[in-house]
Design a protein around this motif. Structure first.
Motif: not given
Length: 170
Positions: A72-85
C-alpha cells in the motif's frame, strides 16, 4: 529432514486460511498469492525459529500483513508521483520497420540476436561482448557476421526489402 516435514505439515494445515486472509487484506487474488508465498518463503528460511514461536501461523499472518502494508505504501508513493508528474505519455505502436526487424531477429539463433543487440543497441565493442557472454572474440565476430547475414536474408523477403526469391507476381 524433520524440519522439512514439519514445515510441510504446517503449510498444509494453514495455507488455505492464510490465503483467505491475504485475499481479504488486499482484495486481489494474484497479489494475495504473491504475499502469502513470500510470507511462507520467509517462514521456511527461518523455520527453526518460527517453529518454536508460540503461534507460527500468527507469525506468518503478521508477515502477510506487513507485506500488504508495504504494498500500500508503494502504491501510495506511485500515485503521488503520478499526481505530481501526470500520467506517462501513451506508448506509440511500433512502426512497420520495427515490426519487420523484430520479426527478422526472431528468426536468428539466440546467440546471434544477443551479439547484435549488445553491439548495436548498447554500443558494446566486440571484446566486451566476448567478456560478457564468456566466449572468444572470434566467436562474437562470427555471431555478428552470421547475424547480419541472417537479418539481410530475412529482410530481403519482406515487402520493404523486395520479393523473395522464387516468388512470382502472377
Amino acid at each position: 529432514m524433520r524440519d522439512a516435514y514439519s514445515f510441510d505439515e504446517f503449510y498444509r494445515s494453514t495455507s488455505t486460511r492464510l490465503m483467505r486472509y491475504g485475499y481479504a487484506i488486499v482484495g486481489d487474488l494474484a497479489e494475495a498469492q504473491d504475499l502469502v508465498q513470500e510470507a511462507y518463503t520467509r517462514a521456511w528460511q527461518r523455520w527453526r525459529t518460527v517453529a518454536d514461536h508460540p503461534s507460527p501461523e500468527s507469525w506468518v499472518r503478521l508477515v502477510v500483513t506487513r507485506l500488504a502494508v508495504d504494498r500500500w505504501r508503494r502504491l501510495g508513493r506511485w500515485q503521488a508521483a503520478l499526481l505530481r508528474s501526470g500520467p506517462p505519455e501513451p506508448v506509440r505502436p511500433p512502426n512497420e520497420d520495427t515490426v519487420l526487424v523484430v520479426a527478422a531477429l526472431r528468426r536468428l539463433p539466440a546467440a546471434q540476436r544477443q551479439a547484435l543487440a549488445l553491439h548495436y543497441l548498447f554500443d558494446l565493442p566486440i571484446a566486451e561482448i566476448a567478456l560478457e557472454t564468456g566466449v572468444a572474440v572470434g566467436t562474437v565476430k562470427s555471431w555478428l557476421s552470421r547475424g547480419r547475414a541472417g537479418l539481410a536474408e530475412a529482410l530481403a523477403g519482406t515487402p520493404a526489402g523486395g520479393a523473395r526469391e522464387g516468388d512470382d507476381d502472377e
